[in-house]
Scaffold this motif. Structure first.
Motif, PDB file in Angstrom:
ATOM      1  N   LEU A  84       6.435   9.473   0.149  1.00 22.58           N
ATOM      2  CA  LEU A  84       5.636   8.290  -0.029  1.00 22.58           C
ATOM      3  C   LEU A  84       5.964   7.308   0.798  1.00 22.58           C
ATOM      4  N   ARG A  85       4.987   6.872   1.569  1.00 23.82           N
ATOM      5  CA  ARG A  85       4.969   5.728   2.362  1.00 23.82           C
ATOM      6  C   ARG A  85       4.477   4.692   1.756  1.00 23.82           C
ATOM      7  N   MET A  86       5.286   3.248   2.144  1.00 24.49           N
ATOM      8  CA  MET A  86       4.959   1.925   1.579  1.00 24.49           C
ATOM      9  C   MET A  86       4.944   1.041   2.370  1.00 24.49           C
ATOM     10  N   LEU A  87       3.716   0.426   2.747  1.00 22.17           N
ATOM     11  CA  LEU A  87       3.569  -0.431   3.668  1.00 22.17           C
ATOM     12  C   LEU A  87       3.129  -1.999   3.291  1.00 22.17           C
ATOM     13  N   ARG A  88       3.628  -2.865   4.002  1.00 21.21           N
ATOM     14  CA  ARG A  88       3.301  -4.202   3.458  1.00 21.21           C
ATOM     15  C   ARG A  88       1.912  -4.779   4.089  1.00 21.21           C
ATOM     16  N   LEU A  89       1.277  -5.547   3.622  1.00 25.01           N
ATOM     17  CA  LEU A  89      -0.066  -6.011   3.671  1.00 25.01           C
ATOM     18  C   LEU A  89       0.013  -7.526   3.952  1.00 25.01           C
ATOM     19  N   PRO A  90      -0.094  -7.910   5.421  1.00 28.64           N
ATOM     20  CA  PRO A  90       0.308  -9.063   5.882  1.00 28.64           C
ATOM     21  C   PRO A  90      -0.745 -10.318   5.280  1.00 28.64           C
ATOM     22  N   GLY A  91      -0.042 -11.344   4.909  1.00 30.92           N
ATOM     23  CA  GLY A  91      -1.185 -12.347   4.331  1.00 30.92           C
ATOM     24  C   GLY A  91      -1.524 -12.126   2.956  1.00 30.92           C
ATOM     25  N   PHE A  92      -0.600 -11.296   2.225  1.00 33.48           N
ATOM     26  CA  PHE A  92      -0.998 -11.066   0.845  1.00 33.48           C
ATOM     27  C   PHE A  92      -0.326 -12.144   0.236  1.00 33.48           C
ATOM     28  N   SER A  93      -1.222 -12.991  -0.846  1.00 30.69           N
ATOM     29  CA  SER A  93      -0.617 -13.841  -1.746  1.00 30.69           C
ATOM     30  C   SER A  93      -0.013 -13.333  -3.028  1.00 30.69           C
ATOM     31  N   PRO A  94       1.223 -13.233  -2.694  1.00 31.58           N
ATOM     32  CA  PRO A  94       1.889 -12.404  -4.189  1.00 31.58           C
ATOM     33  C   PRO A  94       2.045 -13.491  -5.381  1.00 31.58           C
ATOM     34  N   GLY A  95       1.736 -12.541  -6.318  1.00 32.63           N
ATOM     35  CA  GLY A  95       2.248 -13.124  -7.747  1.00 32.63           C
ATOM     36  C   GLY A  95       3.223 -13.510  -7.989  1.00 32.63           C
ATOM     37  N   ALA A  96       3.661 -14.503  -8.937  1.00 32.13           N
ATOM     38  CA  ALA A  96       4.963 -14.926  -9.324  1.00 32.13           C
ATOM     39  C   ALA A  96       5.332 -14.513 -10.547  1.00 32.13           C
ATOM     40  N   VAL A  97       6.325 -13.686 -10.928  1.00 36.31           N
ATOM     41  CA  VAL A  97       6.470 -13.034 -12.296  1.00 36.31           C
ATOM     42  C   VAL A  97       7.810 -14.064 -12.741  1.00 36.31           C
ATOM     43  N   LEU A 100       0.827  -1.126  -0.092  1.00 33.23           N
ATOM     44  CA  LEU A 100      -0.045  -0.112  -0.029  1.00 33.23           C
ATOM     45  C   LEU A 100       0.935   1.415   0.040  1.00 33.23           C
ATOM     46  N   ALA A 101       0.786   2.135  -0.771  1.00 35.50           N
ATOM     47  CA  ALA A 101       1.513   3.516  -1.129  1.00 35.50           C
ATOM     48  C   ALA A 101       0.501   4.581  -0.921  1.00 35.50           C
ATOM     49  N   ALA A 102       0.911   5.526  -0.197  1.00 32.69           N
ATOM     50  CA  ALA A 102       0.061   6.724   0.271  1.00 32.69           C
ATOM     51  C   ALA A 102       1.248   7.819   0.602  1.00 32.69           C
ATOM     52  N   SER A 103       0.944   9.295   0.201  1.00 38.23           N
ATOM     53  CA  SER A 103       1.702  10.351   0.515  1.00 38.23           C
ATOM     54  C   SER A 103       1.433  10.598   2.027  1.00 38.23           C
ATOM     55  N   ARG A 104       2.237  11.653   2.591  1.00 40.87           N
ATOM     56  CA  ARG A 104       2.092  11.872   4.039  1.00 40.87           C
ATOM     57  C   ARG A 104       1.312  12.533   4.587  1.00 40.87           C
ATOM     58  N   THR A 105       0.054  12.831   3.373  1.00 39.43           N
ATOM     59  CA  THR A 105      -1.238  13.626   3.955  1.00 39.43           C
ATOM     60  C   THR A 105      -2.186  12.880   4.536  1.00 39.43           C
ATOM     61  N   PHE A 106      -1.977  11.291   4.177  1.00 41.66           N
ATOM     62  CA  PHE A 106      -2.714  10.364   5.018  1.00 41.66           C
ATOM     63  C   PHE A 106      -2.070   9.805   6.308  1.00 41.66           C
ATOM     64  N   GLN A 107      -2.733   9.669   7.480  1.00 45.26           N
ATOM     65  CA  GLN A 107      -2.471   9.125   8.861  1.00 45.26           C
ATOM     66  C   GLN A 107      -2.221   7.484   8.460  1.00 45.26           C
ATOM     67  N   LEU A 108      -1.062   6.929   8.593  1.00 45.39           N
ATOM     68  CA  LEU A 108      -0.904   5.613   8.412  1.00 45.39           C
ATOM     69  C   LEU A 108      -0.465   5.147   9.688  1.00 45.39           C
ATOM     70  N   PRO A 109      -0.494   3.897   9.966  1.00 46.33           N
ATOM     71  CA  PRO A 109       0.000   3.181  11.054  1.00 46.33           C
ATOM     72  C   PRO A 109       1.721   3.127  11.010  1.00 46.33           C
ATOM     73  N   GLU A 110       2.278   3.170  12.379  1.00 45.94           N
ATOM     74  CA  GLU A 110       3.562   3.256  12.454  1.00 45.94           C
ATOM     75  C   GLU A 110       4.068   1.810  12.076  1.00 45.94           C
ATOM     76  N   GLY A 111       5.223   1.904  11.626  1.00 45.35           N
ATOM     77  CA  GLY A 111       5.925   0.379  11.413  1.00 45.35           C
ATOM     78  C   GLY A 111       5.960   0.027   9.897  1.00 45.35           C
ATOM     79  N   GLU A 112       6.019  -1.066   9.442  1.00 46.49           N
ATOM     80  CA  GLU A 112       6.196  -1.481   8.124  1.00 46.49           C
ATOM     81  C   GLU A 112       4.985  -1.986   7.620  1.00 46.49           C
ATOM     82  N   ASP A 113       3.900  -2.252   8.301  1.00 49.96           N
ATOM     83  CA  ASP A 113       2.771  -3.233   7.892  1.00 49.96           C
ATOM     84  C   ASP A 113       1.575  -2.150   8.017  1.00 49.96           C
TER      85      ASP A 113
END
Length: 312
Positions: A256-269, A168-181
């Protein structure tokens, strides 16, 4: 027999339409039809079955099409060989890549440069269907796309390159949780710009929300990564995309902040090519270099939080 006739035939097969093929070739439909008639008269066979309502080729036409692809590919390789000789470079390669994997290409080309020295390349950003068509017509040497979208047939050779990392990517205008997820529930409450539903990347996002039992707040749907990037940087929406689809060198640290989404099933390229195709030695080298390049470490490092520069 003229090369133009073979090119016309290739485009007719691709578009399944005389009018669309004529437009793609930059000629009138009567001129294209006349050229195909002349080719049929010269060979003494019927190539296009004009009796059927649905486009089709005759058995003889199918064999002509195969020869057309081979001849046009050989002509292209000859031209490339002449160009390579004149420029004194290692070789020339044609690569097709889906939009969400586009930033893997600089990593690959850097690895090729380090191994082979100076070379030339053509890189086309294409949807899955067009990429496969161009592999079949031998207009591309290599394709890079979702592994599960690659043709699983003996005519193709397919290998996995890396597991995609969506964030998930968003600018600093959004209040996002601390940490990486960030949780799927928290992500669902943000106004989102997402790719359209026919795109594999979006389908994986939909599965993520459905699995978490969350209903996303979708404000934009588009097939344009550029539009999503622009709106995210303006602070109007957030998005969920593969990290390699972002213009990583453009946003300054902290924008830009980028946060991981736990449990995401990634696609393989994966990487794909025609198994029966006799490629140039250089194109084979590029294939081998791609398989031996560790893209995963590069992706993992991009997912780490970027430091915010101190304010003056």
């Amino acid at each position: 027999m003229f090369l133009k006739q073979l090119q016309y035939l290739r485009e007719i097969e691709r578009y399944k339409s005389f009018s669309k093929a004529a437009s793609a070739c930059g000629v009138s439909q009567p001129a294209l039809s006349r050229a195909i008639r002349q080719l049929e008269d010269e060979l003494g066979i019927v190539i296009i079955d004009r009796k059927k309502k649905v486009f089709g080729v005759t058995n003889e036409g199918a064999r002509v099409l195969k020869w057309a692809h081979d001849i046009l590919k050989s002509i292209s390789e000859l031209r490339n060989e002449v160009s390579v000789t004149r420029q004194a470079i290692a070789g020339h390669v044609k690569i097709g890549v889906i939009p969400t994997a586009v930033h893997i290409v600089p990593l690959l080309l850097e690895a090729v440069q380090a191994r082979c020295g100076d070379f030339a390349s053509e890189v086309s950003v294409l949807p899955n269907g067009t990429l496969i068509d161009k592999l079949v017509s031998k207009e591309l040497d290599i394709g890079i796309m979702y592994y599960d979208q690659c043709p699983q047939a003996k005519a193709f050779e397919v290998r996995t390159l890396y597991a995609e990392q969506q964030v998930l990517a968003a600018s600093r205008t959004f209040q996002l949780p601390e940490g990486e997820d960030i949780s799927w529930d928290a992500a669902s409450r943000l106004p989102l710009a997402l790719l359209t539903r026919e795109m594999r990347c979006r389908q994986l996002v939909d599965v993520g929300f459905q699995t978490a039992g969350a209903e996303p707040t979708i404000r934009r749907e588009t097939n344009s990564l550029e539009l999503i990037h622009a709106e995210v940087m303006e602070g109007k929406v957030a998005t969920i995309l593969p990290i390699l689809s972002f213009p990583l060198r453009v946003p300054p640290p902290g924008r830009l902040r980028m946060l991981r989404l736990p449990g995401f099933s990634p696609g393989a390229v994966g990487i794909v090519r025609l198994s029966e195709q006799i490629t140039s030695e250089f194109a084979s080298d590029v294939w081998d270099i791609a398989l031996n390049t560790n893209f995963q470490d590069n992706i993992d490092s991009l997912c780490k939080p970027r430091p915010v520069p101190p304010t003056a």
